[in-house]
Design a protein around this motif. Structure first.
Motif, PDB file in Angstrom:
ATOM      1  N   VAL A 314       8.422  92.938  49.264  1.00 54.84           N
ATOM      2  CA  VAL A 314       9.041  91.490  48.941  1.00 54.84           C
ATOM      3  C   VAL A 314       9.422  90.749  49.876  1.00 54.84           C
ATOM      4  CG1 VAL A 314       9.542  92.716  46.616  1.00 54.84           C
ATOM      5  CG2 VAL A 314      11.252  92.541  48.345  1.00 54.84           C
ATOM      6  N   PHE A 315       9.575  91.204  51.004  1.00 55.70           N
ATOM      7  CA  PHE A 315      10.255  90.386  52.306  1.00 55.70           C
ATOM      8  C   PHE A 315       9.080  89.822  53.130  1.00 55.70           C
ATOM      9  CE2 PHE A 315      12.830  94.040  51.496  1.00 55.70           C
ATOM     10  CZ  PHE A 315      14.011  93.426  50.962  1.00 55.70           C
ATOM     11  N   ASP A 316       7.853  90.084  52.750  1.00 55.71           N
ATOM     12  CA  ASP A 316       6.448  89.417  53.405  1.00 55.71           C
ATOM     13  C   ASP A 316       6.671  87.901  53.200  1.00 55.71           C
ATOM     14  OD1 ASP A 316       4.072  89.530  54.828  1.00 55.71           O
ATOM     15  OD2 ASP A 316       2.943  88.937  52.887  1.00 55.71           O
ATOM     16  N   GLY A 317       6.767  87.052  54.372  1.00 58.49           N
ATOM     17  CA  GLY A 317       6.997  85.765  54.267  1.00 58.49           C
ATOM     18  C   GLY A 317       8.152  85.430  54.019  1.00 58.49           C
ATOM     19  N   GLU A 318       9.288  86.092  54.375  1.00 55.95           N
ATOM     20  CA  GLU A 318      10.863  86.117  53.818  1.00 55.95           C
ATOM     21  C   GLU A 318      11.144  84.446  53.852  1.00 55.95           C
ATOM     22  OE1 GLU A 318      14.635  88.602  53.667  1.00 55.95           O
ATOM     23  OE2 GLU A 318      13.200  88.662  55.433  1.00 55.95           O
ATOM     24  N   LYS A 319      10.615  83.883  54.882  1.00 56.51           N
ATOM     25  CA  LYS A 319      11.392  82.394  54.744  1.00 56.51           C
ATOM     26  C   LYS A 319      10.695  81.390  53.730  1.00 56.51           C
ATOM     27  CE  LYS A 319      12.036  82.544  59.976  1.00 56.51           C
ATOM     28  NZ  LYS A 319      11.659  81.841  61.208  1.00 56.51           N
ATOM     29  N   GLN A 320       9.622  82.091  53.245  1.00 53.15           N
ATOM     30  CA  GLN A 320       8.944  81.111  52.315  1.00 53.15           C
ATOM     31  C   GLN A 320       9.380  81.666  50.865  1.00 53.15           C
ATOM     32  OE1 GLN A 320       6.701  81.948  55.029  1.00 53.15           O
ATOM     33  NE2 GLN A 320       7.532  80.299  55.991  1.00 53.15           N
ATOM     34  N   MET A 321      10.200  82.586  50.688  1.00 54.74           N
ATOM     35  CA  MET A 321      10.296  83.154  49.630  1.00 54.74           C
ATOM     36  C   MET A 321      10.950  82.307  48.367  1.00 54.74           C
ATOM     37  SD  MET A 321      12.347  87.083  50.459  1.00 54.74           S
ATOM     38  CE  MET A 321      12.495  87.300  48.756  1.00 54.74           C
ATOM     39  N   LYS A 322      11.519  81.051  48.886  1.00 49.58           N
ATOM     40  CA  LYS A 322      12.053  80.283  47.752  1.00 49.58           C
ATOM     41  C   LYS A 322      11.025  79.215  47.250  1.00 49.58           C
ATOM     42  CE  LYS A 322      16.917  80.314  49.025  1.00 49.58           C
ATOM     43  NZ  LYS A 322      18.260  79.835  49.799  1.00 49.58           N
ATOM     44  N   ARG A 323       9.825  79.462  47.836  1.00 43.53           N
ATOM     45  CA  ARG A 323       8.779  78.456  47.369  1.00 43.53           C
ATOM     46  C   ARG A 323       8.094  78.848  46.204  1.00 43.53           C
ATOM     47  NH1 ARG A 323       3.076  77.985  48.408  1.00 43.53           N
ATOM     48  NH2 ARG A 323       3.252  80.090  49.838  1.00 43.53           N
ATOM     49  N   TYR A 324       8.116  78.295  45.171  1.00 45.15           N
ATOM     50  CA  TYR A 324       7.849  78.503  43.727  1.00 45.15           C
ATOM     51  C   TYR A 324       6.447  77.904  43.058  1.00 45.15           C
ATOM     52  CZ  TYR A 324       8.467  79.760  38.782  1.00 45.15           C
ATOM     53  OH  TYR A 324       8.530  80.101  37.646  1.00 45.15           O
ATOM     54  N   HIS A 325       5.868  78.899  42.516  1.00 47.36           N
ATOM     55  CA  HIS A 325       4.304  78.421  42.124  1.00 47.36           C
ATOM     56  C   HIS A 325       4.074  78.124  40.672  1.00 47.36           C
ATOM     57  CE1 HIS A 325       2.774  79.280  46.122  1.00 47.36           C
ATOM     58  NE2 HIS A 325       3.610  80.571  45.938  1.00 47.36           N
ATOM     59  N   TYR A 326       4.872  78.625  39.840  1.00 46.95           N
ATOM     60  CA  TYR A 326       4.745  78.272  38.445  1.00 46.95           C
ATOM     61  C   TYR A 326       5.321  76.700  38.176  1.00 46.95           C
ATOM     62  CZ  TYR A 326       3.908  83.111  36.811  1.00 46.95           C
ATOM     63  OH  TYR A 326       3.442  84.312  36.516  1.00 46.95           O
ATOM     64  N   GLN A 327       4.595  76.163  37.377  1.00 48.77           N
ATOM     65  CA  GLN A 327       4.914  74.858  37.114  1.00 48.77           C
ATOM     66  C   GLN A 327       5.188  74.621  35.532  1.00 48.77           C
ATOM     67  OE1 GLN A 327       5.087  72.231  39.395  1.00 48.77           O
ATOM     68  NE2 GLN A 327       4.531  73.794  40.580  1.00 48.77           N
ATOM     69  N   LEU A 328       6.628  73.957  35.196  1.00 49.89           N
ATOM     70  CA  LEU A 328       6.848  73.667  33.985  1.00 49.89           C
ATOM     71  C   LEU A 328       6.376  72.407  33.496  1.00 49.89           C
ATOM     72  CD1 LEU A 328      10.475  75.523  34.212  1.00 49.89           C
ATOM     73  CD2 LEU A 328       8.416  76.213  32.929  1.00 49.89           C
ATOM     74  N   PRO A 329       6.114  72.258  32.020  1.00 44.33           N
ATOM     75  CA  PRO A 329       5.949  70.745  31.755  1.00 44.33           C
ATOM     76  C   PRO A 329       7.059  69.695  32.242  1.00 44.33           C
ATOM     77  CG  PRO A 329       5.755  72.391  29.654  1.00 44.33           C
ATOM     78  CD  PRO A 329       6.463  73.201  31.119  1.00 44.33           C
ATOM     79  N   LYS A 330       6.535  68.698  32.573  1.00 41.62           N
ATOM     80  CA  LYS A 330       7.010  67.510  33.134  1.00 41.62           C
ATOM     81  C   LYS A 330       8.436  67.166  32.418  1.00 41.62           C
ATOM     82  CE  LYS A 330       6.627  63.066  35.130  1.00 41.62           C
ATOM     83  NZ  LYS A 330       5.557  61.993  35.292  1.00 41.62           N
ATOM     84  N   GLY A 331       9.472  67.289  33.211  1.00 44.68           N
ATOM     85  CA  GLY A 331      10.786  67.032  32.531  1.00 44.68           C
ATOM     86  C   GLY A 331      11.199  67.959  31.667  1.00 44.68           C
ATOM     87  N   TYR A 332      10.582  69.150  31.896  1.00 46.60           N
ATOM     88  CA  TYR A 332      11.319  70.329  30.726  1.00 46.60           C
ATOM     89  C   TYR A 332      12.602  70.725  30.942  1.00 46.60           C
ATOM     90  CZ  TYR A 332      11.132  74.768  28.478  1.00 46.60           C
ATOM     91  OH  TYR A 332      11.598  75.919  27.590  1.00 46.60           O
ATOM     92  N   GLU A 333      13.065  70.902  32.083  1.00 47.58           N
ATOM     93  CA  GLU A 333      14.367  71.339  32.482  1.00 47.58           C
ATOM     94  C   GLU A 333      15.400  70.481  32.113  1.00 47.58           C
ATOM     95  OE1 GLU A 333      14.623  74.283  35.926  1.00 47.58           O
ATOM     96  OE2 GLU A 333      12.671  73.600  36.383  1.00 47.58           O
ATOM     97  N   GLU A 334      15.043  69.214  32.258  1.00 52.60           N
ATOM     98  CA  GLU A 334      16.115  68.135  31.987  1.00 52.60           C
ATOM     99  C   GLU A 334      16.390  68.239  30.420  1.00 52.60           C
ATOM    100  OE1 GLU A 334      14.727  67.350  35.852  1.00 52.60           O
ATOM    101  OE2 GLU A 334      13.510  67.627  34.050  1.00 52.60           O
ATOM    102  N   ARG A 335      15.013  68.430  29.632  1.00 52.47           N
ATOM    103  CA  ARG A 335      15.131  68.281  28.260  1.00 52.47           C
ATOM    104  C   ARG A 335      15.862  69.667  27.529  1.00 52.47           C
ATOM    105  NH1 ARG A 335       9.492  67.756  28.577  1.00 52.47           N
ATOM    106  NH2 ARG A 335       9.280  69.664  27.081  1.00 52.47           N
TER     107      ARG A 335
END
Length: 468
Positions: A314-335
């Protein structure tokens, strides 16, 4: 018990759910005054320590970590479009541990055996080859932690190993207490994993008994069946392993109080559904979109842990750990900001499940998550993905009655549409019958770990046996 009489050595499989179980078990056993040695790779010991919840292993007496450096191993990313959802990308880490831990663990056992009356190894069922040298050390004995439910374990042995050899009594009892439509293991495991498990088979005879992270409160009948089909070995149901309460009660004004718990503090009792699919689940982008829309359409408040599946390290590429790949629908979190939280970090699951505002748990039905949810009295929305999860889902829904299916295993190849997700979530949250059953069972499970309870007596029995 004096520490110079018995020394315990834990040997986990290097995957989060397995590391977690043996580390929690280390806490329980160390409370009897015996030294516990947690032996794994440096990387996976670090993972176990920083992720454990409810207690601090770094300040707990009698627990000693042995960090073994091993050669680097492949850590491929999970495959979100694989037709088989088993996390085969983790298998290289399993092979690496099984191959390279044998000699350092054997050296540790020989060192401890020179000063102790007895050395007791508790190893994951999939790490048998690592401890094969116990056969050559006179005062060392090995016990196997079966990290899945007794229900799933019995079915695996019954259907795949001994069905043609069991007695009429076992056949009759099985027909009586096992639902007819329990899924087979087809589609639950990958070829790579089956090859790995086969590599462990020849070493599995080196065990003196079996431990389970379960309680006779929920699985007494299946523990009895296991004892019948695997005779001449002891079987102990000594769970739940995880803490049942939290020593430090934090307030909303406490800076160390996690932000999601502060948010829960503001919600009504039983009003929030917690959504998490564990550390090995990978979804397609289409399924993520439908799940997101289903949560929104349900009008139920939620905490959704949306993280990528763990890699072998889980520490492989630790500096990039916060990079996130799942994409939510546009504006979802605001809604949905008025009704829910989307978390992309490690979540305090035990505390979320133990919070009075949490009303249900939408889960993959990994055994750790099932036990934690049941212990906290929280109903389970079942969405199994692989391995033992389809059978655990049957246990919690059809046998124990503490959950309901949100997505049936038979529809695993289909995308669960938003309207169906929303409907099933609403029904689960509104079910007074399931909620009452979950609350009652949770109370019984917690009492089982108190003095005089079923699980506590099983644990006492095990510690007494190894210190004989």
């Amino acid at each position: 018990m004096s520490s110079d009489q018995v020394e315990i050595v834990m040997v986990p499989l290097p995957a989060q759910g397995h590391l977690n179980q043996l580390l929690h078990l280390s806490r329980l056993i160390s409370a009897y005054g015996v030294s516990v040695h947690f032996a794994s790779t440096t990387t996976h010991n670090r993972q176990a320590r920083i992720r454990v919840q409810g207690w601090n292993p770094n300040t707990t007496q009698n627990i000693h970590f042995h960090d073994f450096d091993i050669p680097s191993f492949p850590t491929p990313p999970p495959d979100p479009i694989s037709p088989n959802k088993f996390p085969s990308h983790l298998v290289p880490s399993f092979h690496a541990a099984a191959t390279h831990l044998r000699h350092p663990v054997a050296a540790l056992l020989r060192h401890l055996s020179s000063k102790a009356k007895r050395v007791v190894v508790i190893r994951d069922s999939l790490m048998a080859s690592v401890v094969q040298d116990v056969a050559s050390i006179p005062n060392v004995e090995s016990y196997t932690l079966r990290s899945i439910s007794a229900f799933a374990m019995f079915l695996m042995l019954y259907n795949d190993v001994v069905k043609e050899k069991v007695s009429q009594e076992v056949l009759a009892l099985t027909n009586e207490i096992v639902p007819e439509d329990v899924p087979s293991i087809e589609g639950c495991l990958s070829t790579e994993f089956l090859d790995f498990t086969s590599s462990q088979n020849e070493f599995r005879s080196f065990t003196s008994g079996y431990l389970y992270n379960t309680s006779k409160v929920i699985e007494s009948a299946y523990m009895d069946l296991l004892a019948k089909i695997v005779p001449n070995k002891n079987h102990w149901a000594i769970g739940p392993f995880h803490p049942l309460s939290f020593l430090e009660k934090k307030t909303s004004n406490d800076s160390s109080h996690h932000f999601c718990l502060k948010w829960l503090d503001k919600q009504e009792s039983n009003s929030v559904i917690y959504v998490s699919f564990g550390t090995t689940t990978t979804f397609s982008d289409e399924q993520i979109e439908q799940l997101a829309l289903g949560l929104e359409q349900s009008d139920i408040k939620f905490i959704w842990v949306l993280r990528e599946a763990d890699k072998g390290s889980v520490f492989d590429g630790e500096k990039q750990m916060k990079r996130y790949h799942y994409q939510l629908p546009k504006g979802y979190e605001e809604r949905v900001e008025h009704m829910g939280i989307v978390m992309r970090e490690w979540a305090p699951q035990l505390e979320i499940l133990g919070h009075p505002s949490t009303g249900a748990f939408l889960s993959h039905c990994g055994w750790n998550s099932c036990v934690e949810s049941m212990t906290m009295g929280v109903p389970i929305g079942a969405w199994p993905m692989h391995t033992d999860q389809p059978r655990n889902a049957v246990l919690v829904t059809k046998v124990l009655g503490v959950g309901a299916f949100v997505r049936e295993w038979t529809h695993r190849d289909d995308v669960a549409k938003a309207n169906r997700v929303a409907d099933e979530i609403r029904k689960l949250m509104a079910s007074g019958k399931i909620r009452k059953r979950a609350k009652d069972l949770g109370g019984s499970l917690r009492r089982s770990m108190a003095e005089g309870g079923d699980s506590r007596m099983e644990l006492d029995s095990f510690v007494s046996y190894i210190s004989r």
